[in-house]
Write a protein that holds these residues in place. Structure first.
Motif, PDB file in Angstrom:
ATOM      1  N   VAL A   2       0.835  -1.206   0.000  1.00 40.09           N
ATOM      2  CA  VAL A   2       0.000   0.000   0.000  1.00 40.09           C
ATOM      3  C   VAL A   2       0.867   1.253   0.000  1.00 40.09           C
ATOM      4  CG1 VAL A   2      -1.648   1.361   1.346  1.00 40.09           C
ATOM      5  CG2 VAL A   2      -1.980  -1.104   1.099  1.00 40.09           C
ATOM      6  N   LEU A   3       1.898   1.285   0.856  1.00 42.41           N
ATOM      7  CA  LEU A   3       2.779   2.445   0.952  1.00 42.41           C
ATOM      8  C   LEU A   3       3.562   2.662  -0.338  1.00 42.41           C
ATOM      9  CD1 LEU A   3       4.148   1.944   4.582  1.00 42.41           C
ATOM     10  CD2 LEU A   3       2.539   3.694   3.819  1.00 42.41           C
ATOM     11  N   ASP A   4       4.060   1.585  -0.910  1.00 43.32           N
ATOM     12  CA  ASP A   4       4.810   1.693  -2.168  1.00 43.32           C
ATOM     13  C   ASP A   4       3.926   2.227  -3.282  1.00 43.32           C
ATOM     14  OD1 ASP A   4       7.087   0.769  -0.970  1.00 43.32           O
ATOM     15  OD2 ASP A   4       6.909  -1.289  -1.699  1.00 43.32           O
ATOM     16  N   LYS A   5       2.700   1.729  -3.329  1.00 43.56           N
ATOM     17  CA  LYS A   5       1.776   2.169  -4.374  1.00 43.56           C
ATOM     18  C   LYS A   5       1.417   3.646  -4.202  1.00 43.56           C
ATOM     19  CE  LYS A   5       0.465  -0.226  -7.022  1.00 43.56           C
ATOM     20  NZ  LYS A   5       1.000  -0.539  -8.369  1.00 43.56           N
ATOM     21  N   MET A   6       1.236   4.074  -2.955  1.00 45.37           N
ATOM     22  CA  MET A   6       0.911   5.475  -2.700  1.00 45.37           C
ATOM     23  C   MET A   6       2.083   6.381  -3.075  1.00 45.37           C
ATOM     24  SD  MET A   6      -1.335   7.619  -1.888  1.00 45.37           S
ATOM     25  CE  MET A   6      -2.624   6.580  -1.185  1.00 45.37           C
ATOM     26  N   LYS A   7       3.303   5.969  -2.722  1.00 47.73           N
ATOM     27  CA  LYS A   7       4.487   6.755  -3.082  1.00 47.73           C
ATOM     28  C   LYS A   7       4.621   6.866  -4.594  1.00 47.73           C
ATOM     29  CE  LYS A   7       7.180   5.595   1.064  1.00 47.73           C
ATOM     30  NZ  LYS A   7       8.337   4.814   1.577  1.00 47.73           N
ATOM     31  N   GLU A   8       4.383   5.747  -5.274  1.00 46.84           N
ATOM     32  CA  GLU A   8       4.481   5.737  -6.733  1.00 46.84           C
ATOM     33  C   GLU A   8       3.424   6.637  -7.349  1.00 46.84           C
ATOM     34  OE1 GLU A   8       5.965   4.040 -10.519  1.00 46.84           O
ATOM     35  OE2 GLU A   8       6.740   4.553  -8.541  1.00 46.84           O
ATOM     36  N   THR A   9       2.215   6.585  -6.815  1.00 50.43           N
ATOM     37  CA  THR A   9       1.122   7.418  -7.326  1.00 50.43           C
ATOM     38  C   THR A   9       1.430   8.898  -7.126  1.00 50.43           C
ATOM     39  OG1 THR A   9      -0.479   5.676  -6.826  1.00 50.43           O
ATOM     40  CG2 THR A   9      -1.354   7.894  -7.162  1.00 50.43           C
ATOM     41  N   THR A  10       1.945   9.236  -5.954  1.00 48.09           N
ATOM     42  CA  THR A  10       2.305  10.628  -5.663  1.00 48.09           C
ATOM     43  C   THR A  10       3.385  11.119  -6.617  1.00 48.09           C
ATOM     44  OG1 THR A  10       1.776  10.281  -3.324  1.00 48.09           O
ATOM     45  CG2 THR A  10       3.122  12.196  -3.872  1.00 48.09           C
ATOM     46  N   ARG A  11       4.370  10.251  -6.878  1.00 47.20           N
ATOM     47  CA  ARG A  11       5.454  10.615  -7.799  1.00 47.20           C
ATOM     48  C   ARG A  11       4.930  10.843  -9.206  1.00 47.20           C
ATOM     49  NH1 ARG A  11       9.272   8.289 -11.173  1.00 47.20           N
ATOM     50  NH2 ARG A  11       8.357   6.204 -11.005  1.00 47.20           N
ATOM     51  N   ILE A  12       4.015   9.987  -9.632  1.00 42.36           N
ATOM     52  CA  ILE A  12       3.443  10.110 -10.974  1.00 42.36           C
ATOM     53  C   ILE A  12       2.663  11.406 -11.107  1.00 42.36           C
ATOM     54  CG2 ILE A  12       1.766   9.130 -12.600  1.00 42.36           C
ATOM     55  CD1 ILE A  12       2.562   6.346 -11.481  1.00 42.36           C
ATOM     56  N   MET A  13       1.858  11.736 -10.092  1.00 44.71           N
ATOM     57  CA  MET A  13       1.052  12.959 -10.139  1.00 44.71           C
ATOM     58  C   MET A  13       1.955  14.193 -10.200  1.00 44.71           C
ATOM     59  SD  MET A  13      -2.071  12.013 -10.294  1.00 44.71           S
ATOM     60  CE  MET A  13      -1.444  10.625 -11.260  1.00 44.71           C
ATOM     61  N   ALA A  14       3.049  14.163  -9.435  1.00 39.17           N
ATOM     62  CA  ALA A  14       3.991  15.290  -9.453  1.00 39.17           C
ATOM     63  C   ALA A  14       4.651  15.414 -10.822  1.00 39.17           C
ATOM     64  CB  ALA A  14       5.048  15.101  -8.376  1.00 39.17           C
ATOM     65  N   ASP A  15       4.939  14.271 -11.451  1.00 40.68           N
ATOM     66  CA  ASP A  15       5.594  14.272 -12.759  1.00 40.68           C
ATOM     67  C   ASP A  15       4.668  14.815 -13.850  1.00 40.68           C
ATOM     68  OD1 ASP A  15       7.912  13.428 -14.451  1.00 40.68           O
ATOM     69  OD2 ASP A  15       6.376  12.167 -15.369  1.00 40.68           O
ATOM     70  N   ILE A  16       3.387  14.549 -13.708  1.00 40.45           N
ATOM     71  CA  ILE A  16       2.415  14.967 -14.718  1.00 40.45           C
ATOM     72  C   ILE A  16       2.277  16.489 -14.756  1.00 40.45           C
ATOM     73  CG2 ILE A  16      -0.063  14.925 -15.295  1.00 40.45           C
ATOM     74  CD1 ILE A  16      -0.056  11.982 -14.411  1.00 40.45           C
ATOM     75  N   GLN A  17       2.518  17.133 -13.624  1.00 44.49           N
ATOM     76  CA  GLN A  17       2.408  18.595 -13.576  1.00 44.49           C
ATOM     77  C   GLN A  17       3.560  19.201 -14.375  1.00 44.49           C
ATOM     78  OE1 GLN A  17       1.794  20.252  -9.626  1.00 44.49           O
ATOM     79  NE2 GLN A  17       1.084  18.246  -8.900  1.00 44.49           N
ATOM     80  N   SER A  18       3.274  19.642 -15.575  1.00 48.62           N
ATOM     81  CA  SER A  18       4.292  20.080 -16.525  1.00 48.62           C
ATOM     82  C   SER A  18       5.102  21.286 -16.049  1.00 48.62           C
ATOM     83  CB  SER A  18       3.640  20.414 -17.881  1.00 48.62           C
ATOM     84  OG  SER A  18       2.659  21.416 -17.707  1.00 48.62           O
ATOM     85  N   ASN A  19       4.541  22.069 -15.102  1.00 46.58           N
ATOM     86  CA  ASN A  19       5.264  23.259 -14.642  1.00 46.58           C
ATOM     87  C   ASN A  19       6.282  22.939 -13.560  1.00 46.58           C
ATOM     88  OD1 ASN A  19       3.181  22.571 -12.895  1.00 46.58           O
ATOM     89  ND2 ASN A  19       2.964  24.662 -12.103  1.00 46.58           N
ATOM     90  N   ASN A  20       6.315  21.698 -13.119  1.00 48.17           N
ATOM     91  CA  ASN A  20       7.264  21.300 -12.077  1.00 48.17           C
ATOM     92  C   ASN A  20       8.672  21.137 -12.635  1.00 48.17           C
ATOM     93  OD1 ASN A  20       5.306  21.283 -10.178  1.00 48.17           O
ATOM     94  ND2 ASN A  20       5.287  19.081  -9.828  1.00 48.17           N
ATOM     95  N   LYS A  21       9.662  21.429 -11.804  1.00 41.98           N
ATOM     96  CA  LYS A  21      11.055  21.137 -12.150  1.00 41.98           C
ATOM     97  C   LYS A  21      11.242  19.630 -12.086  1.00 41.98           C
ATOM     98  CE  LYS A  21      15.412  22.570 -12.749  1.00 41.98           C
ATOM     99  NZ  LYS A  21      15.857  23.438 -13.852  1.00 41.98           N
ATOM    100  N   LYS A  22      11.785  19.030 -13.129  1.00 47.54           N
ATOM    101  CA  LYS A  22      11.941  17.580 -13.191  1.00 47.54           C
ATOM    102  C   LYS A  22      13.303  17.163 -12.634  1.00 47.54           C
ATOM    103  CE  LYS A  22       8.094  17.491 -15.602  1.00 47.54           C
ATOM    104  NZ  LYS A  22       6.821  17.057 -15.014  1.00 47.54           N
ATOM    105  N   ILE A  23      13.311  16.030 -11.946  1.00 45.64           N
ATOM    106  CA  ILE A  23      14.562  15.479 -11.422  1.00 45.64           C
ATOM    107  C   ILE A  23      14.715  14.044 -11.911  1.00 45.64           C
ATOM    108  CG2 ILE A  23      15.848  14.810  -9.361  1.00 45.64           C
ATOM    109  CD1 ILE A  23      14.445  17.043  -7.859  1.00 45.64           C
ATOM    110  N   LEU A  24      15.847  13.747 -12.523  1.00 40.69           N
ATOM    111  CA  LEU A  24      16.144  12.396 -12.987  1.00 40.69           C
ATOM    112  C   LEU A  24      17.264  11.819 -12.123  1.00 40.69           C
ATOM    113  CD1 LEU A  24      15.981   9.997 -14.954  1.00 40.69           C
ATOM    114  CD2 LEU A  24      17.585  11.222 -16.440  1.00 40.69           C
TER     115      LEU A  24
END
Length: 302
Positions: free
Chosen positions: A82-104
Motif C-alpha cells: 500500500v505504501l509503495d503504491k501510494m508513493k508511486e502514485t504521488t510521484r506520478i502525479m507530481a511528474d504529470i504537472q508540466s510546470n514542475n522542475k523535473k529530477i532524474l
C-alpha cells in the motif's frame, strides 16, 4: 490530508499503515516517532486503534524489545504494498504537472561510460533546462538493486550482467575489455596481448561484489588454464596506482576515463582474443517511467 482505505468492512487510515510500517522496520516506537516527526503516544494510540479495527494483535512488547505477531507479519507485507503504491502514485502525479522542475535520478559505473559526461553536460542540460540530473557512481548490480528500491530511476551499465526479468534494457554501445599495464612493461610494444602471456603476471582486481570484469577475466583464465597471482584492492584508484608503479596488470571497460587517460605511466592494450560486452540503459519494466527519464532515453538514442 489523510487517506482512508476500506479493508474489508473496516476503514483504515493511511497514517495508521505508515506508523505501523515504521515501528515494524525500526523495532521501536521512539525511533518511529522521531523519523515521522510526531509524538510517541500518537503512534501508540494509532496502532492500538488499528489493531482494534482489524480485530487482531499486530505487535507484542516485552521488557527488552518488540516483535510482530503472525498476523502482524502478514499485515506488514500488504502494508508495504500500500505504501509503495501510494508513493508511486504521488510521484506520478507530481511528474504529470508540466510546470514542475523535473529530477532524474541516474547512475552508471565510475570506470565506464566516460562519454556520458560530455553528452549530459552541456548537451542534455542545454536541451532540457527544466531537468536536473542527480548522478550516482554504481556498478551494474548495484544499479539494478537501486532501481528496485526506488533510489534511482534509470541506469547505464553492462547489459550482459542483467538477468533480472523485471528490468527493461536498451542497447547503446558495444565495448571491449582492455588490459592496463605500466608504460614500461615488457608487453608495451605488443599490439595485442595473448591471454597466456599473463600467466606469470599479477592480476590486480578491484573487489566490488563480483563485477563483470572480474567474472569474465576469471572465466578467461580458467579457459586458458592459466593461474595468475591475484591481488584484490578496495578502491579502483588503488588498482590503477599499482599498475602505474609496475606491480601488475588490471583490466578496464573504458580506457577513456580521465584517471587513465591522464596517467602517462599506464597504457591499455586489447587482448588477442577480444572480450566484448554490451552496454546500455536499464530501468524497471513495472514502474512508471517519468517524463525526464523518457526524454533522456530519447536523447541518448538520437
Amino acid at each position: 490530508e489523510n487517506f482512508k482505505i476500506y479493508w474489508g468492512v473496516n476503514i483504515i487510515e493511511f497514517k495508521q499503515i505508515e506508523y505501523f510500517e515504521a515501528v515494524s522496520r525500526l523495532k521501536s516506537y521512539t525511533k518511529a516517532a522521531k523519523e515521522l516527526f510526531i509524538t510517541q503516544p500518537s503512534i501508540t494510540v494509532a496502532i492500538r486503534k488499528l489493531e482494534e479495527e482489524l480485530g487482531v494483535k499486530l505487535i507484542e512488547r516485552d521488557n527488552k524489545s518488540l516483535y510482530l505477531t503472525e498476523a502482524g507479519e502478514i499485515f506488514l507485507i500488504h502494508a508495504k504494498e500500500v505504501l509503495d503504491k501510494m508513493k508511486e502514485t504521488t510521484r506520478i502525479m507530481a511528474d504529470i504537472q508540466s510546470n514542475n522542475k523535473k529530477i532524474l535520478k541516474f547512475a552508471f559505473p565510475p570506470a565506464m561510460g566516460a562519454w556520458l559526461w560530455s553528452e549530459i553536460y552541456p548537451n542534455f542540460t542545454n536541451k532540457y533546462p527544466n531537468i536536473d540530473i542527480e548522478i550516482e557512481d554504481l556498478g551494474t548490480k548495484e544499479i539494478i538493486d537501486a532501481i528496485k528500491e526506488g533510489k534511482i530511476e534509470l541506469g547505464f551499465g553492462v547489459l550482459d550482467m542483467v538477468e533480472d526479468k523485471d528490468m527493461e534494457t536498451m542497447f547503446v554501445k558495444k565495448g571491449e575489455i582492455k588490459v592496463l599495464i605500466n608504460s614500461n612493461h615488457r608487453f608495451k610494444d605488443l599490439e595485442k596481448i595473448p591471454m597466456e602471456f599473463l600467466c606469470d603476471e599479477t592480476y590486480i582486481q578491484y573487489k566490488r561484489n563480483k563485477t563483470f570484469i572480474e567474472k569474465r577475466m576469471l572465466e578467461e583464465f580458467k579457459s586458458y588454464q592459466i593461474n595468475p597471482s591475484i591481488m584484490y584492492v578496495k578502491e579502483q584508484s588503488s588498482a590503477y596506482d599499482l599498475v602505474s608503479k609496475c606491480h601488475g596488470f588490471a583490466a578496464t571497460l573504458d580506457d577513456s576515463i580521465s584517471i587513465l587517460k591522464n596517467n602517462t605511466n599506464i597504457i591499455s592494450k586489447p587482448l588477442k582474443e577480444s572480450i566484448y560486452f554490451h552496454s546500455g540503459l536499464i530501468w524497471s519494466k513495472d514502474k512508471y517511467l517519468s517524463e525526464a527519464a523518457r526524454d533522456f532515453i530519447k536523447f541518448i538514442i538520437k
